[in-house]
Enzyme design. Structure first.
Site, PDB file in Angstrom:
ATOM      1  N   SER A 117       0.801  -1.220   0.000  1.00 57.90           N
ATOM      2  CA  SER A 117       0.000   0.000   0.000  1.00 57.90           C
ATOM      3  C   SER A 117       0.833   1.269   0.000  1.00 57.90           C
ATOM      4  CB  SER A 117      -0.927   0.006   1.216  1.00 57.90           C
ATOM      5  OG  SER A 117      -0.195  -0.173   2.424  1.00 57.90           O
TER       6      SER A 117
ATOM      7  N   HIS B 228      -1.027   5.865   6.843  1.00 56.61           N
ATOM      8  CA  HIS B 228      -0.391   5.811   5.527  1.00 56.61           C
ATOM      9  C   HIS B 228      -0.049   7.241   5.098  1.00 56.61           C
ATOM     10  CE1 HIS B 228      -2.029   1.720   5.326  1.00 56.61           C
ATOM     11  NE2 HIS B 228      -1.179   1.507   4.332  1.00 56.61           N
TER      12      HIS B 228
END
Length: 259
Positions: free
Chosen positions: A37, A240
C-alpha cells in the site's frame, strides 16, 4: 570555416543535451512499481480498484513527470512478500530497466499492530510491537531474500530501488491519539524494519533508499504531517502517507535513487 557560428551551435547543442538529458534517459526506461500500500498510494485521494492504486502515489507521480517508455503499476494494498512472489513478479516485464518496491510491513503485522495499539493498553501495544520485531529479525530476512532473488531472476537488467517505511508518529506533539509510549514503540518497530530491509537490499545488490529523513518532523500528529492519523473514512488511510507524504517524502527519495 567560420568558427563563431560552429562554436555557437556546439555550445547550444551541449546546453540542450544537459537540459534534456534526464527526460531523455527516463523516456528510454521501462519502469515497474512493485509492493504494498505504501507504493500503491493508499492514504492519498483517488484510490481505485481492488489494489487501491492512486495517481498520487510516488510511483505514478514519477511516471507522470518522467514519461518512461512503459509503466507497470503492480503494487497492491495489503501485499506481503508471498503476494509479490505469487501475483506481481509473474506479471513483471523481464525487460524492466527500473523497479521500485516497498514490502515487509504487512509480513511483520502492520495492521494488527496499529489496531492493538489503538484499542489496548500501553503494555499490550509494546508486547505486540515486540512480537513484530521478533518476526522482523528472525523470519523476514529470509522472506526478503527470496523475494529479491525472484525479482533479480525475472528482470536481471533492472535497477531495483528498495524504499523503507517512515517512522509513523511525531513524538514532539503533545496531543495525539496514541500515548507517547505507544508512539515510541511503533517508531522503534519501523526502525527495526528499516534496518533489516536495508541489509537484505544491500545483500541482493539493490539500491536502498531510506525515507525516514524526508518524513522527519512530519509524522502523524505533527503540525504538518506527511502521514494520516487514524481515519474512519476510509479506514485504510490510517497511518499511511497523505498526498504531501508521497509528493514530498517518497517521491524525492525515489527520484534521487532512480538513476
Amino acid at each position: 570555416m567560420r568558427i563563431g557560428p560552429v562554436l555557437a551551435t556546439l555550445v547550444t547543442s551541449s546546453i540542450l543535451s544537459l537540459a534534456l538529458g534526464t527526460p531523455a534517459r527516463a523516456a528510454s526506461v521501462d519502469y515497474t512499481a512493485l509492493g504494498d500500500s505504501y507504493s500503491s498510494g493508499v492514504g492519498a485521494s483517488g484510490q481505485s480498484g481492488s489494489c487501491l492504486r492512486s495517481n498520487y502515489s510516488y510511483a505514478a507521480q514519477w511516471a507522470a513527470k518522467n514519461s518512461p517508455t512503459s509503466f507497470q503499476f503492480l503494487a497492491c494494498s495489503g501485499a506481503t512478500t508471498d503476494d509479490v512472489l505469487s501475483t506481481q513478479i509473474p506479471t513483471l516485464s523481464s525487460g524492466a530497466d527500473l523497479i521500485s518496491i516497498t514490502i515487509g510491513g504487512n509480513d511483520a503485522g502492520f495492521a494488527p499492530t496499529v489496531i492493538t495499539c489503538l484499542t489496548s493498553s500501553d503494555a499490550a501495544c509494546v508486547a505486540k510491537v515486540n512480537a513484530g520485531r521478533e518476526y522482523i529479525q528472525n523470519t523476514l530476512p529470509g522472506k526478503l531474500d527470496t523475494t529479491y532473488a525472484a525479482i533479480k531472476a525475472k528482470a536481471p537488467g533492472a535497477r531495483v530501488v528498495v524504499l523503507s517505511y517512515p517512522q509513523i508518529f511525531d513524538t514532539a506533539a503533545p496531543v495525539c491519539e496514541m500515548s507517547m509510549t505507544k508512539r515510541k514503540a511503533i517508531n522503534g518497530g519501523a526502525d527495526a524494519l528499516a534496518s533489516v530491509i536495508a541489509a537484505r537490499a544491500s545483500a541482493a545488490g539493490f539500491v536502498y533508499s531510506d525515507v525516514r529523513d524526508e518524513f522527519a518532523g512530519h509524522g502523524a500528529c505533527a503540525s504538518s504531517p506527511y502521514l494520516n492519523g487514524f481515519t474512519l473514512l476510509p479506514p485504510q488511510n490510517s497511518y499511511h502517507p497523505n498526498v504531501n507524504g508521497y509528493t514530498n517524502g517518497y517521491l524525492p527519495a525515489f527520484s534521487g535513487s532512480a538513476s
